[in-house]
Design an enzyme around this catalytic site. Structure first.
Site, PDB file in Angstrom:
ATOM      1  N   CYS A  48       4.226  37.768 -90.669  1.00 37.10           N
ATOM      2  CA  CYS A  48       4.970  38.374 -89.549  1.00 37.10           C
ATOM      3  C   CYS A  48       3.983  38.748 -88.455  1.00 37.10           C
ATOM      4  O   CYS A  48       3.394  37.850 -87.851  1.00 37.10           O
ATOM      5  CB  CYS A  48       5.853  39.539 -90.011  1.00 37.10           C
ATOM      6  SG  CYS A  48       5.105  40.722 -91.154  1.00 37.10           S
ATOM      7  N   SER A  49       3.766  40.038 -88.201  1.00 36.13           N
ATOM      8  CA  SER A  49       2.848  40.406 -87.116  1.00 36.13           C
ATOM      9  C   SER A  49       2.239  41.779 -87.374  1.00 36.13           C
ATOM     10  O   SER A  49       2.042  42.552 -86.447  1.00 36.13           O
ATOM     11  CB  SER A  49       3.587  40.386 -85.778  1.00 36.13           C
ATOM     12  OG  SER A  49       4.760  41.186 -85.869  1.00 36.13           O
TER      13      SER A  49
END
Lengths: 216, 225
Positions: A122-123
């Protein structure tokens, strides 16, 4: 509705059917506006709270926080020891704590190893110390390639490693957040904490840059 | 088979642009609004961070690849709100609220936003273990999947499935996403940083000096033979 007439199964079981978001306007800016308006009218969102959140991450929390920690680690051996051994109590005292930064680990670059951080799933990113991640950090290209060909990615950032350095990539797959401590540039003896912090860029704490040389 | 978000190692993405979206202050207005909306909706307490990640992962692969970053967040948020009964599909489609929400009292308040966000929410819990010492040689589960919920959320990337590595850090016990994302309890387990040689993951095209470290929960791991 899917073929069974069941719209949404609940996250207790995964569902690969219809997606409610498709009912929102297709233009992304209008989509955000539509959802904000709806939620505001339902009493679930206060637009003034959104303004506060934006102000916090735009004006108060950012890479200057991480740079302060790195500069202090370079200058202060006792602080350095705390950051390596048990950083969270001290970071809390310093007000450098919060969402997405509950479990920090500082990883140090040396003559032998260059560290680099990514989140391939994801981030994930240490918000209290670096703020909101830059676009490239969240890009498919960075997430896909930094684990497979980190040296090629570093070259795209203009980073050349010294001959003896191996690359250690940290993939943030949990709630632990890694921050790279770049090597202190030579010729910075006697620099103040502020002068040192000015050499520490956001990218140098992700590992896609080195600390800036003084006078560069 | 992993979902589209599992990007590690994927080919064909092109170069990284170091100038892309560098400063949040310069982001488009709707990007900032989308971020704030997602953060604010978390205050409602109707889901957890693992569920919100899973909502984005459940986007159709075509959407996932064509959406910009904050579009993914918006898509996940809208889906999650309907899933949790916070808004109805009719409300999304019409844009008209069917009355004030019964949980409106939980809405983020401007005066408390900063205090809540700088307070944090630790993920460490008391749990038995850890089973593996620093230096232990371990092997990851193959296939990378959620073993309790078919097709469910997991944090073991496909590229690291079935690989042998060495425990380099013990992080204590952390909330287990494979359970928490599906509202089946926190089920905390010991979490480890496990280091793999790049060649173990990518073969001989990787530099023999390089390594990759991932944070992995105990049940993803078994002792290496």
């Amino acid at each position: 509705m899917d073929a069974d007439g069941v719209f949404w199964q609940g996250f207790g079981m995964p569902h690969d059917h219809d997606h409610p978001h498709s009912h929102l306007p297709s233009d992304p800016a209008l989509r955000v506006k539509a959802l904000e308006t709806l939620l505001t009218n339902k009493g679930l969102v206060n637009p003034a709270a959104l303004d506060e959140i934006i102000d916090l991450y735009q004006n108060k929390i950012g890479p200057q926080n991480g740079a302060k920690v790195v500069a202090k680690m370079w200058r202060d051996p006792e602080f350095h020891k705390q950051m390596v051994e048990d950083p969270m109590p001290v970071l809390q005292q310093m007000g450098l704590y919060g969402r997405q930064g509950e479990h920090m680990v500082f990883v140090e670059n040396t003559d032998d190893v260059h560290n680099m951080v990514v989140c391939t799933l994801c981030s994930c990113y240490p918000w209290p110390l670096l703020g909101i991640p830059p676009g490239w950090y969240k890009s498919d290209a960075y997430r896909a390639r930094s684990v497979r060909e980190p040296r090629a990615v570093l070259a795209e950032f203009g980073v050349t490693l010294s001959a003896g350095q191996k690359v250690r990539v940290w993939d943030s797959t949990a709630e632990v957040r890694y921050l790279v401590v770049p090597q202190r540039p030579i010729g910075t003896e006697g620099f103040s904490q502020e002068e040192l912090a000015a050499l520490v860029s956001r990218d140098s704490m992700i590992g896609t840059a080195l600390a800036q040389e003084p006078g560069a | 088979m992993s979902r589209i978000h599992d990007m590690g190692g994927r080919l064909g993405t092109g170069p990284v642009d170091p100038q892309d979206g560098y400063d949040f202050a310069e982001a488009k207005d709707w990007h900032k609004r989308a971020l704030a909306l997602n953060v604010a909706c978390g205050f409602l307490g109707q889901w957890n961070i693992d569920a919100s990640r899973h909502a984005r992962e459940l986007l159709d692969p075509t959407d996932y690849m064509s959406f910009s970053y904050y579009e993914k967040w918006m898509g996940g948020l809208a889906d999650l709100m309907v899933d949790r009964g916070v808004v109805t599909v009719n409300e999304l489609a019409s844009g008209k609220a069917e009355g004030v929400s019964p949980i409106a009292d939980k809405a983020a308040k401007p005066e408390s936003v900063e205090a809540v966000l700088t307070h944090g929410s630790p993920y460490t819990r008391d749990a038995a273990g850890p089973k593996f010492a620093v230096g232990a040689v371990v092997k990851t589960r193959r296939i990378a999947r959620n073993v309790a919920v078919p097709g469910g959320h997991t944090r073991l990337p496909a590229y690291a499935a079935g690989a042998e590595g060495v425990v380099v850090l013990q992080h204590g016990a952390h909330v287990f996403p494979d359970s928490n994302a599906h509202f089946k309890g926190e089920a905390a387990e010991p979490l480890y940083a496990v280091q793999f040689s790049a060649q173990e993951l990518w073969g001989d095209e990787a530099d023999p000096r390089d390594v990759v470290v991932l944070d992995l929960w105990e049940s993803y791991l078994e002792p290496a033979q």
